[in-house]
Scaffold this active site. Structure first.
Site: not given
Ligand code: SAH
Length: 216
Positions: A64
């Site tokens: 993010s």
């Molecule tokens: N806060 C993280 C954002 C990652 S993007 C950062 O700054 O790196 C969102 C993440 O949510 C992704 O890694 C994706 O794989 C995960 N995600 C999506 N659906 C999910 C679910 N049902 N359970 C767990 N993780 C999930």
């Protein structure tokens, strides 16, 4: 200018920008200073570590944007006594910011390769108040519930009911709501005595919360 000075300049510009966005929590500003974002990036993107941009990580996901991490973190109203559940560990950058500010973070990621990398990364950075799990985060973490705070870092059309039921007394949940990437709102839900109060915190753009299947 050597690389170190260049990074320092980018970091101070970023902090200034985040403050101009209305972020006033000094502990949060300290956390952003303390967590080295370059360590959460693929090596080819490290020179962009302190730009206010989301960047690609493995498994076709994104880390993010720092100003959004700041907004979501401030919206959670954390103290150093708080226990937080995070859904969507991704690179672990937001996790590390939470870990700096709270007592304990439980974080769930559905892509095993991301979770393995992130767990190792947090350990190498000496962050030891985080517990990670490979699962579908929309189900929450029953064994550790209730949570005082829940942060979802992927967008869903609605807040998964399991997360709402694991939100403790006076708890706060922050999540991007809306399936269309161009039409999502950062939403804060507050548990009141007999109801849930919802607040719109403005537009955001997140990858989707994928329900059901986990990925190896
Ligand atoms: N806060 C993280 C954002 C990652 S993007 C950062 O700054 O790196 C969102 C993440 O949510 C992704 O890694 C994706 O794989 C995960 N995600 C999506 N659906 C999910 C679910 N049902 N359970 C767990 N993780 C999930």
């Amino acid at each position: 200018m050597n690389t170190m000075n260049f990074e320092n300049k980018q970091l101070s510009d970023l902090l200034l920008y985040i403050e101009q966005q209305g972020i006033t929590d000094l502990r949060l500003i300290d956390a952003i200073k303390a967590v080295p974002r370059e360590m959460f990036l693929l090596s080819s993107f490290r020179t962009h570590a302190y730009k206010d941009v989301a960047l690609p990580i493995n498994c076709n996901q994104t880390i993010s944007q720092p100003s959004i991490v700041a907004r979501m973190t401030e919206a959670l109203e954390l103290t150093d006594r708080t226990k937080v559940l995070e859904i969507g560990s991704g690179s672990g950058y937001q996790t590390a910011i939470l870990a700096y500010l709270c007592r304990r973070v439980y974080t769930i990621e559905r892509y095993r390769p991301l979770l393995v990398e992130t767990t190792e990364r947090l350990k190498n950075l000496g962050i030891n108040n985080v517990t990670t799990r490979h699962a579908d985060g929309s189900l929450g973490w029953v064994e550790q519930a209730p949570f005082q705070r829940i942060l979802v870092t992927a967008a869903a059309a609605d807040i998964p009911p399991n997360l709402l039921s694991q939100l403790g007394k006076s708890g706060v949940l922050v999540a991007p709501i809306g399936h269309d990437k161009k039409d999502q709102r950062l939403t804060r839900i507050r548990r009141k005595k007999d109801s849930l109060e919802s607040e719109d915190l403005g537009p955001v753009s997140f990858v989707p919360l994928e329900l059901g299947v986990v990925r190896d």
